[in-house]
Design a protein around this motif. Structure first.
Motif, short mmCIF file in Angstrom:
data_model
loop_
_atom_site.label_atom_id
_atom_site.label_comp_id
_atom_site.label_asym_id
_atom_site.label_seq_id
_atom_site.Cartn_x
_atom_site.Cartn_y
_atom_site.Cartn_z
N LEU A 1 25.74 86.79 48.49
CA LEU A 1 24.35 86.42 48.74
C LEU A 1 24.04 85.06 48.12
O LEU A 1 24.76 84.60 47.24
CB LEU A 1 23.38 87.47 48.19
CG LEU A 1 23.47 88.87 48.78
CD1 LEU A 1 24.30 89.78 47.89
CD2 LEU A 1 22.09 89.47 49.01
N ALA B 1 18.44 84.90 45.77
CA ALA B 1 18.19 85.74 46.95
C ALA B 1 17.08 86.74 46.71
O ALA B 1 16.37 87.12 47.65
CB ALA B 1 19.48 86.49 47.33
N GLN C 1 18.49 92.24 55.10
CA GLN C 1 17.86 91.31 56.04
C GLN C 1 18.21 89.84 55.78
O GLN C 1 17.95 88.99 56.63
CB GLN C 1 16.33 91.47 55.97
CG GLN C 1 15.87 92.87 56.31
CD GLN C 1 14.37 93.03 56.13
OE1 GLN C 1 13.62 92.06 56.24
NE2 GLN C 1 13.92 94.24 55.85
N GLY C 2 18.78 89.56 54.63
CA GLY C 2 19.07 88.17 54.26
C GLY C 2 18.16 87.73 53.14
O GLY C 2 16.96 88.02 53.15
N ASP D 1 15.97 81.52 50.83
CA ASP D 1 16.73 80.27 50.80
C ASP D 1 16.12 79.27 49.83
O ASP D 1 16.46 78.09 49.86
CB ASP D 1 16.81 79.66 52.20
CG ASP D 1 15.45 79.17 52.70
OD1 ASP D 1 14.42 79.46 52.04
OD2 ASP D 1 15.42 78.51 53.75
N SER E 1 24.02 91.82 54.81
CA SER E 1 23.87 91.16 56.10
C SER E 1 24.55 89.80 56.11
O SER E 1 24.48 89.03 55.14
CB SER E 1 22.38 90.98 56.41
OG SER E 1 22.19 90.11 57.51
N SER E 2 25.20 89.49 57.24
CA SER E 2 25.85 88.19 57.37
C SER E 2 24.85 87.04 57.40
O SER E 2 25.23 85.88 57.26
CB SER E 2 26.72 88.15 58.62
OG SER E 2 25.95 88.35 59.79
N ARG E 3 23.57 87.35 57.54
CA ARG E 3 22.55 86.30 57.44
C ARG E 3 22.58 85.64 56.06
O ARG E 3 22.18 84.49 55.89
CB ARG E 3 21.17 86.87 57.74
CG ARG E 3 20.92 87.13 59.21
CD ARG E 3 19.46 87.45 59.49
NE ARG E 3 19.11 88.78 59.02
CZ ARG E 3 19.19 89.89 59.75
NH1 ARG E 3 19.63 89.84 61.00
NH2 ARG E 3 18.83 91.06 59.25
N ASN E 4 23.07 86.39 55.07
CA ASN E 4 23.17 85.80 53.73
C ASN E 4 24.17 84.66 53.70
O ASN E 4 23.97 83.68 52.96
CB ASN E 4 23.56 86.89 52.72
CG ASN E 4 22.39 87.81 52.41
OD1 ASN E 4 21.42 87.41 51.78
ND2 ASN E 4 22.48 89.05 52.88
N ASP F 1 24.66 82.60 56.09
CA ASP F 1 23.94 81.46 56.66
C ASP F 1 23.05 80.78 55.61
O ASP F 1 22.93 79.55 55.59
CB ASP F 1 23.08 81.92 57.84
CG ASP F 1 23.90 82.49 58.99
OD1 ASP F 1 25.07 82.10 59.12
OD2 ASP F 1 23.37 83.35 59.72
N VAL F 2 22.44 81.60 54.76
CA VAL F 2 21.54 81.05 53.74
C VAL F 2 22.35 80.33 52.65
O VAL F 2 21.95 79.26 52.18
CB VAL F 2 20.66 82.15 53.13
CG1 VAL F 2 19.75 81.56 52.05
CG2 VAL F 2 19.80 82.80 54.21
#
Length: 343
Positions: free
Chosen positions: A217, A221, A234-235, A238, A259-262, A264-265
């Motif tokens: 993360l 976060a 959920q992520g 940022d 979540s893989s959205r992490n 991205d962040v």
């Protein structure tokens, strides 16, 4: 008023079943009451990993580690920044009187220990090949009930106290003993360990040449218990400072725990701190899995950031040994990280 009594046992049950959304909702609705029965401030960072989300999601496995002749795997204790932890130190036989090519701080995930994590990542084989000294600290159940690094507490991301400050003091100490300069020091971790590696790369960027985050993360976060669950599912936010050194990010598309959205962040934070990088992307099939690879270089051509999005991978170390916990078949994350560190 809640229709269901909210206890740590019930939240853990929801986490193990993979119902992160319901666990988050219960915490958010209950925090107004002050405390959650059975949950202490140190109880959370990454909750007990839900079963079935990776090849070895719940099995701890044998903690023995095989050594080659001439290598050592010793236990030590370090105290700093108001913290005290045991750690394992691997000195590869391949050093054979030569200077080490580097020093890697390896941070395990929740429920793991140094032996399990070293075996799962195959780090000793890589260390022998690359003449890398390995330091693997052990989180305690007293600090976190699931032995997770406490990435979500601001006091553990501070420069002068807490776990991040302790870890950087540890790496400085071992580096001093073995004459390893900052530009050959690295950190990598899985899950909660990956989140802590990101914190180190953000808060102590001058102490590391590069860090690697596997299924982790971003820095900052979350700032509380409910936010930690929300960030996982959920992520995360940022708004934290990004990694300032070189960075390698690995995350699976089927990760139901973090979540893989992490990922991205983590990338967005780093790009904000390291502006002007030039991106090149490619898809590759590695060990029968499709991997989306991103490479970000500066204007001299130096590779600053590399990302792997591994299709079909859950919450597990990619390409890890099946005899350890939280591993799954896939491209060899350990070899890729080492190549990135030393390349």
């Amino acid at each position: 008023m809640m229709t269901e009594r909210m206890t740590m046992a019930r939240i853990t049950e929801l986490m193990r079943s993979g119902d992160l959304a319901q666990a988050t909702q219960m915490i958010q609705s209950g925090l107004g009451g002050g405390t959650i029965p059975g949950m202490s401030a140190g109880a959370l960072s990454m909750p007990q990993m839900p079963a079935g989300l990776s090849t070895r999601a719940t099995a701890r496995g044998d903690t023995s580690v095989d050594l080659i002749a001439g290598a050592t795997w010793t236990t030590h204790r370090h105290q700093a920044a108001g913290q005290s932890r045991d750690y394992r130190l691997y000195l590869p036989a391949s050093l054979d009187g030569q200077p080490a090519a580097g020093l890697l701080l390896l941070l395990h995930g929740c429920t793991q220990d140094p032996d399990d994590f070293a075996r799962g990542t195959g780090i000793m084989t890589a260390a022998e090949r690359d003449r890398m000294i390995i330091v693997v600290p052990a989180q305690t159940a007293q600090a976190n009930m699931n032995r997770c690094w406490n990435w979500f507490e601001a006091r553990h991301a501070a420069r002068d106290a807490g776990e991040a400050a302790f870890l950087v003091d540890l790496i400085r100490s071992v580096a001093h003993d073995h004459a390893v300069p900052p530009d050959r020091r690295f950190a990598a971790g899985l899950s909660a360990g990956g989140a802590m590696a990101v914190i180190l790369g953000a808060v102590f960027a001058d102490d590391f040449a590069a860090v690697a985050c596997h299924s982790g993360l971003p820095n900052g976060a979350a700032t509380d218990m409910a936010g930690a669950f929300q960030a996982m599912s959920q992520g995360g936010s940022d708004q934290g400072q990004g990694v300032g050194c070189r960075l390698f990010i690995v995350h699976g598309t089927m990760d139901k725990t973090v979540s893989s959205r992490n990922a991205d962040v983590v990338l967005a934070q780093a790009l904000r701190r390291q502006p002007g990088l030039i991106r090149r992307a490619a898809d590759a099939t590695l060990n029968d899995r499709m991997v989306q690879i991103g490479r970000y270089r500066d204007d001299t051509g130096s590779l600053r950031i590399q990302t792997w999005r591994v299709h079909g991978l859950g919450h597990a170390w990619s390409g890890g040994a099946p005899t350890a916990s939280h591993t799954a078949p896939g491209p060899q994350a350990t070899d890729a990280m080492m190549a990135f560190f030393l390349g």
